[in-house]
Write a protein that holds these residues in place. Structure first.
Motif, PDB file in Angstrom:
ATOM      1  N   LEU A 147       0.804  -1.225   0.000  1.00 26.62           N
ATOM      2  CA  LEU A 147       0.000   0.000   0.000  1.00 26.62           C
ATOM      3  C   LEU A 147       0.840   1.280   0.000  1.00 26.62           C
ATOM      4  N   PHE A 148       2.090   1.171   0.452  1.00 28.42           N
ATOM      5  CA  PHE A 148       2.950   2.357   0.433  1.00 28.42           C
ATOM      6  C   PHE A 148       3.260   2.774  -1.005  1.00 28.42           C
ATOM      7  N   GLN A 149       2.813   1.988  -1.968  1.00 30.46           N
ATOM      8  CA  GLN A 149       2.989   2.363  -3.376  1.00 30.46           C
ATOM      9  C   GLN A 149       1.647   2.763  -3.996  1.00 30.46           C
ATOM     10  N   GLY A 150       0.715   3.145  -3.130  1.00 32.63           N
ATOM     11  CA  GLY A 150      -0.610   3.591  -3.595  1.00 32.63           C
ATOM     12  C   GLY A 150      -1.656   2.507  -3.379  1.00 32.63           C
ATOM     13  N   ASP A 179       7.402  -1.712  -6.960  1.00 33.20           N
ATOM     14  CA  ASP A 179       8.844  -1.475  -6.873  1.00 33.20           C
ATOM     15  C   ASP A 179       9.389  -2.499  -5.870  1.00 33.20           C
ATOM     16  N   ASN A 188      -2.625   0.961  13.227  1.00 27.85           N
ATOM     17  CA  ASN A 188      -3.546   2.062  12.961  1.00 27.85           C
ATOM     18  C   ASN A 188      -4.894   1.525  12.441  1.00 27.85           C
ATOM     19  N   LYS A 217       5.637   8.033   2.704  1.00 31.07           N
ATOM     20  CA  LYS A 217       4.982   6.720   2.560  1.00 31.07           C
ATOM     21  C   LYS A 217       3.644   6.676   3.290  1.00 31.07           C
ATOM     22  N   ARG A 218       3.563   7.357   4.441  1.00 32.18           N
ATOM     23  CA  ARG A 218       2.293   7.387   5.183  1.00 32.18           C
ATOM     24  C   ARG A 218       1.208   8.066   4.363  1.00 32.18           C
ATOM     25  N   LEU A 224       1.270   8.068   0.969  1.00 36.51           N
ATOM     26  CA  LEU A 224       1.049   7.235  -0.217  1.00 36.51           C
ATOM     27  C   LEU A 224       0.058   6.112   0.031  1.00 36.51           C
ATOM     28  N   ARG A 225       0.053   5.569   1.257  1.00 38.19           N
ATOM     29  CA  ARG A 225      -0.834   4.435   1.544  1.00 38.19           C
ATOM     30  C   ARG A 225      -2.308   4.839   1.445  1.00 38.19           C
ATOM     31  N   LEU A 226      -2.574   6.159   1.472  1.00 35.04           N
ATOM     32  CA  LEU A 226      -3.958   6.629   1.384  1.00 35.04           C
ATOM     33  C   LEU A 226      -4.288   7.243   0.024  1.00 35.04           C
ATOM     34  N   THR A 227      -3.326   7.271  -0.888  1.00 38.51           N
ATOM     35  CA  THR A 227      -3.591   7.810  -2.228  1.00 38.51           C
ATOM     36  C   THR A 227      -4.140   6.710  -3.127  1.00 38.51           C
ATOM     37  N   GLU A 228      -4.805   7.093  -4.195  1.00 42.11           N
ATOM     38  CA  GLU A 228      -5.303   6.091  -5.140  1.00 42.11           C
ATOM     39  C   GLU A 228      -4.156   5.491  -5.935  1.00 42.11           C
ATOM     40  N   ASN A 229      -3.352   6.359  -6.553  1.00 48.10           N
ATOM     41  CA  ASN A 229      -2.366   5.887  -7.526  1.00 48.10           C
ATOM     42  C   ASN A 229      -0.917   6.048  -7.091  1.00 48.10           C
ATOM     43  N   GLY A 230      -0.709   6.349  -5.817  1.00 45.94           N
ATOM     44  CA  GLY A 230       0.669   6.479  -5.357  1.00 45.94           C
ATOM     45  C   GLY A 230       1.263   7.833  -5.707  1.00 45.94           C
ATOM     46  N   GLU A 283       2.129   9.517  -8.284  1.00 45.50           N
ATOM     47  CA  GLU A 283       1.613  10.416  -9.318  1.00 45.50           C
ATOM     48  C   GLU A 283       0.483  11.312  -8.806  1.00 45.50           C
ATOM     49  N   THR A 291       9.370   4.016  -7.723  1.00 46.25           N
ATOM     50  CA  THR A 291       8.655   4.680  -6.631  1.00 46.25           C
ATOM     51  C   THR A 291       9.625   5.088  -5.526  1.00 46.25           C
ATOM     52  N   ASP A 298      -6.371   9.319   9.970  1.00 48.41           N
ATOM     53  CA  ASP A 298      -5.836   7.947   9.946  1.00 48.41           C
ATOM     54  C   ASP A 298      -6.468   7.069   8.873  1.00 48.41           C
ATOM     55  N   LYS A 299      -7.491   7.577   8.156  1.00 51.61           N
ATOM     56  CA  LYS A 299      -8.119   6.706   7.163  1.00 51.61           C
ATOM     57  C   LYS A 299      -8.490   7.369   5.844  1.00 51.61           C
ATOM     58  N   ARG A 300      -8.254   8.652   5.722  1.00 47.33           N
ATOM     59  CA  ARG A 300      -8.579   9.301   4.455  1.00 47.33           C
ATOM     60  C   ARG A 300      -7.615  10.438   4.173  1.00 47.33           C
TER      61      ARG A 300
END
Lengths: 211, 133
Positions: A81-84, A121, A140, B44-45, B47-53, B55, B77, B99-101
């Protein structure tokens, strides 16, 4: 605008079905749907997995093994998930598919193969796997599950922002059914309950999370 | 978790986001990411909540983006995260998350996701009673 939080067992095929239902609803909805799959691990989920896969072996060793495997899978998913979210979710679903449909075992070789398959990656994944950051992110998620009163997998919490009077979320347990999920997303709770009854799962429950 | 708001000074959307959280009495912690750049773990924290990382959070219109000659299709990445940690002006802003969005940029509708909700579980029968009205 809708938000769907889906709490899953990172190994389970039942949960894979729920994830597919969420994807289908998200694709079909005209409104924006933000969704997220969160790994869930507690005593209840371990018990559930034990009964499903090895009902005859109710010993502590089996229980510990199951716990460890779910935990490892959850951390691997968090690392992805750290990659999106999109790539992370692809990784999770590919893992569940491999374990359940292709009956693969959970090995480093399998993970390696899935990392390549989902275009992650590799170097970064291995750095994040089992990292403090992945553990923190997993913990979390367990806090979020606790706040939303999640016990079982798969469970979904759905927030609808289009209706200003709806200041609560709907908690849906055993939510693999696309039909039930779709009805809840449309605010048709009567239809959702009917669809649940039709699915003949007595453990199905619909709750309202309210202010 | 308190809402985190990453901003830069002289950014109109950052001001709007700040004003919205104040208006709705939602506690938040603001951080000027130009003055206090993010670490790799902090990136990284997000990125885990983004759709596409990456970009989603990288501003391709930023001057530094052109200067560094980044090709989003080929860069790994991990390498891009290194660059973001070194050059905070690569990031879009404001970025707000709990913490979730996570939300990138100010959007009147989307920011409503941060309105707090306490949760209370009602029993099935109460739901049924509600439906019977």
């Amino acid at each position: 605008m809708l938000e769907i939080y889906l709490f899953v067992n990172p190994l389970g095929d039942h949960c894979l079905e729920a994830e597919r239902s969420v994807l289908k609803v998200a694709n079909e909805e005209q409104a924006t749907v933000h969704y997220q799959f969160l790994p869930l691990l507690n005593l209840h989920t371990v018990e559930n997995v034990m009964q499903h896969y090895c009902p005859a072996q109710h010993n502590l060793t089996t229980r510990n093994n199951i716990f460890q495997t779910i935990y490892t899978a959850a951390l691997d998913y968090k690392a992805a998930l750290f990659q999106g979210k999109r790539r992370g979710q692809e990784f999770l679903m590919a893992l569940q598919e491999a374990l359940n449909s292709q009956h693969e075992r959970y090995t480093d070789e399998l993970i390696q193969q899935l990392v390549i398959q989902t275009g992650l990656d590799m170097e970064m994944f291995h750095e994040d796997r089992q990292s403090k950051l992945a553990v923190e992110s997993f913990e979390n998620d367990q806090r979020v599950a606790n706040e939303m009163k999640i016990q079982k997998h798969p469970s979904a919490v759905i927030y609808d922002y289009s209706d200003p009077t709806q200041d609560y979320g709907i908690l849906l347990e055993d939510c693999h059914s696309y039909e039930v999920l779709k009805q809840v997303c449309h605010g048709n709770y009567a239809a959702a309950l009917a669809a649940q009854d039709a699915a003949k799962h007595p453990q199905h429950n619909l709750h309202i999370l309210q202010n | 978790m308190t809402v985190q708001l990453y901003t830069s000074s002289s950014n109109a959307s950052s001001r709007k986001a700040r004003a919205w959280f104040r208006e709705h009495d939602i506690p938040f912690t603001e951080r000027n990411i130009m003055a206090q750049p993010l670490s790799q773990d902090e990136v990284k924290r997000l990125l885990r909540l983004t759709e596409n990382g990456t970009e989603d959070i990288v501003s391709t219109r930023a001057k530094i983006f052109g200067k560094l000659k980044i090709d989003l299709d080929t860069i790994s990445t991990g390498k891009l995260i290194d660059l973001i940690a070194q050059h905070p002006d690569l990031l879009k802003r404001p970025i707000m998350f709990d913490d979730k969005r996570l939300q990138i940029g100010y959007n009147e509708e989307e920011i409503r996701r941060f309105l707090p909700r306490k949760t209370r579980q009602l029993e099935m029968e109460k739901v049924r009673a509600r439906l019977a009205i």
